[in-house]
Design a protein around this motif. Structure first.
Motif, PDB file in Angstrom:
ATOM      1  N   ILE A  14      25.698  -5.406  -0.190  1.00  0.00           N
ATOM      2  CA  ILE A  14      24.630  -4.817   0.620  1.00  0.00           C
ATOM      3  C   ILE A  14      23.262  -4.916  -0.050  1.00  0.00           C
ATOM      4  O   ILE A  14      23.132  -4.720  -1.258  1.00  0.00           O
ATOM      5  N   MET A  15      22.230  -5.182   0.763  1.00  0.00           N
ATOM      6  CA  MET A  15      20.839  -4.951   0.401  1.00  0.00           C
ATOM      7  C   MET A  15      20.286  -4.004   1.457  1.00  0.00           C
ATOM      8  O   MET A  15      20.352  -4.313   2.672  1.00  0.00           O
ATOM      9  N   GLU A  16      19.774  -2.859   1.027  1.00  0.00           N
ATOM     10  CA  GLU A  16      19.328  -1.856   1.991  1.00  0.00           C
ATOM     11  C   GLU A  16      18.260  -0.948   1.398  1.00  0.00           C
ATOM     12  O   GLU A  16      18.011  -0.966   0.180  1.00  0.00           O
ATOM     13  N   ALA A  17      17.663  -0.145   2.266  1.00  0.00           N
ATOM     14  CA  ALA A  17      16.804   0.950   1.829  1.00  0.00           C
ATOM     15  C   ALA A  17      17.708   2.137   1.508  1.00  0.00           C
ATOM     16  O   ALA A  17      18.486   2.559   2.358  1.00  0.00           O
ATOM     17  N   PRO A  18      17.660   2.678   0.303  1.00  0.00           N
ATOM     18  CA  PRO A  18      18.543   3.790  -0.049  1.00  0.00           C
ATOM     19  C   PRO A  18      18.083   5.102   0.571  1.00  0.00           C
ATOM     20  O   PRO A  18      16.962   5.197   1.087  1.00  0.00           O
ATOM     21  N   SER A  19      18.938   6.095   0.498  1.00  0.00           N
ATOM     22  CA  SER A  19      18.586   7.450   0.936  1.00  0.00           C
ATOM     23  C   SER A  19      18.227   8.299  -0.272  1.00  0.00           C
ATOM     24  O   SER A  19      18.915   8.252  -1.293  1.00  0.00           O
ATOM     25  N   ILE A  20      17.172   9.047  -0.157  1.00  0.00           N
ATOM     26  CA  ILE A  20      16.745   9.988  -1.188  1.00  0.00           C
ATOM     27  C   ILE A  20      16.605  11.354  -0.537  1.00  0.00           C
ATOM     28  O   ILE A  20      15.920  11.497   0.478  1.00  0.00           O
ATOM     29  N   ASN A  21      17.303  12.344  -1.094  1.00  0.00           N
ATOM     30  CA  ASN A  21      17.327  13.689  -0.512  1.00  0.00           C
ATOM     31  C   ASN A  21      17.767  13.650   0.958  1.00  0.00           C
ATOM     32  O   ASN A  21      17.166  14.284   1.831  1.00  0.00           O
ATOM     33  N   ASN A  22      18.819  12.843   1.207  1.00  0.00           N
ATOM     34  CA  ASN A  22      19.426  12.712   2.536  1.00  0.00           C
ATOM     35  C   ASN A  22      18.486  12.104   3.581  1.00  0.00           C
ATOM     36  O   ASN A  22      18.717  12.250   4.776  1.00  0.00           O
TER      37      ASN A  22
ATOM     38  N   LYS B 181       0.818  -1.211   0.000  1.00  0.00           N
ATOM     39  CA  LYS B 181       0.000   0.000   0.000  1.00  0.00           C
ATOM     40  C   LYS B 181       0.856   1.267   0.000  1.00  0.00           C
ATOM     41  O   LYS B 181       0.422   2.317  -0.461  1.00  0.00           O
ATOM     42  N   LYS B 182       2.083   1.145   0.531  1.00  0.00           N
ATOM     43  CA  LYS B 182       2.970   2.296   0.601  1.00  0.00           C
ATOM     44  C   LYS B 182       4.148   2.116  -0.345  1.00  0.00           C
ATOM     45  O   LYS B 182       4.502   0.993  -0.707  1.00  0.00           O
ATOM     46  N   ASN B 183       4.769   3.238  -0.720  1.00  0.00           N
ATOM     47  CA  ASN B 183       5.967   3.170  -1.542  1.00  0.00           C
ATOM     48  C   ASN B 183       7.105   2.512  -0.763  1.00  0.00           C
ATOM     49  O   ASN B 183       7.241   2.714   0.452  1.00  0.00           O
ATOM     50  N   GLY B 184       7.925   1.726  -1.449  1.00  0.00           N
ATOM     51  CA  GLY B 184       9.078   1.108  -0.821  1.00  0.00           C
ATOM     52  C   GLY B 184      10.241   1.086  -1.796  1.00  0.00           C
ATOM     53  O   GLY B 184      10.050   1.076  -3.016  1.00  0.00           O
ATOM     54  N   PHE B 185      11.466   1.077  -1.255  1.00  0.00           N
ATOM     55  CA  PHE B 185      12.666   1.167  -2.083  1.00  0.00           C
ATOM     56  C   PHE B 185      13.705   0.160  -1.580  1.00  0.00           C
ATOM     57  O   PHE B 185      13.824  -0.063  -0.376  1.00  0.00           O
ATOM     58  N   SER B 186      14.469  -0.417  -2.500  1.00  0.00           N
ATOM     59  CA  SER B 186      15.552  -1.311  -2.094  1.00  0.00           C
ATOM     60  C   SER B 186      16.691  -1.232  -3.094  1.00  0.00           C
ATOM     61  O   SER B 186      16.472  -1.127  -4.300  1.00  0.00           O
ATOM     62  N   SER B 187      17.911  -1.292  -2.563  1.00  0.00           N
ATOM     63  CA  SER B 187      19.125  -1.254  -3.381  1.00  0.00           C
ATOM     64  C   SER B 187      19.984  -2.466  -3.056  1.00  0.00           C
ATOM     65  O   SER B 187      20.295  -2.711  -1.888  1.00  0.00           O
ATOM     66  N   ALA B 188      20.366  -3.201  -4.087  1.00  0.00           N
ATOM     67  CA  ALA B 188      21.340  -4.291  -3.946  1.00  0.00           C
ATOM     68  C   ALA B 188      22.621  -3.826  -4.622  1.00  0.00           C
ATOM     69  O   ALA B 188      22.593  -3.419  -5.789  1.00  0.00           O
TER      70      ALA B 188
END
Length: 199
Positions: A125-133, A25-32
């Motif tokens: 790494i697998m993580e949630a990235p940072s956007i606009n700090n 239902k919500k936006n989610g982000f992931s970076s490998a």
């Protein structure tokens, strides 16, 4: 994550399989990604794939980044279950080669860039990235595998103590397994339960 003295790492590489993010239902982000530095210092050279769920749609793409500059997208296609290979290696003084290859789709990206970080850590790494700090909400990426990890072209002999979990709002949201039998592979799973290690 591997940590050592300054200029200890001249290369890092590894394979991973792009995970399919779960709708939510919500936006989610992931970076490998794989990278040199970024743990305990502000420097970082990295390349990887993005697996996001935004505005009711899954989004997948490739990228590279050298902090403090923002990420640069790589204009080649990425899909769930693609087998990726990445390598970052020092070519000469302050010149590093970034390679990202999609083994499934058959493309290879190469870029030589200036990088002056201390080269004291190496990461898969697998993580949630940072956007606009600001750290984003981690997408439900299910489970993914890093395999054939290498540092300085050798088996890193990963240790359980080198693992790192991700916590958001007081809850563990991402957990790595113990290293596989050869100590050069591991799973990472969404949530607080550690997955079984690779065979």
């Amino acid at each position: 994550m591997k940590k050592a003295k300054k200029n200890s790492f001249r290369s890092i590489s590894g394979y991973w399989i792009v995970p399919r993010v779960k709708p939510g239902k919500k936006n989610g982000f992931s970076s490998a990604w794989i990278g040199i530095d970024g743990f305990g210092n502000p420097s970082l050279i990295q390349t990887g794939t993005q697996q996001d769920y935004k505005q009711g749609k899954a989004v997948y793409y490739a990228w590279w980044e050298i902090l403090p500059a923002p990420e640069t997208r790589i204009s080649y296609p990425v899909s769930p279950h693609d087998l990726m290979y990445a390598r970052i290696s020092k070519q000469c003084k302050n010149k590093w080669l970034i390679v990202l290859r999609n083994k499934t789709k058959g493309w290879t990206f190469r870029k030589v860039k200036k990088y002056t970080g201390p080269a004291t850590t190496a990461e898969w790494i697998m993580e949630a990235p940072s956007i606009n700090n600001k750290t984003t909400r981690l997408a439900h990426y299910r489970k993914m595998l890093f395999k054939r990890c290498r540092v300085n072209d050798k088996n890193p002999l990963l240790k359980p103590s080198q693992r790192g979990i991700m916590i958001q709002n007081g809850r563990i949201v991402s957990t790595p397994s113990l290293p596989g039998k050869k100590r050069d592979s591991f799973f990472v799973a969404y949530g607080g339960k550690p997955p079984l290690p690779p065979r």
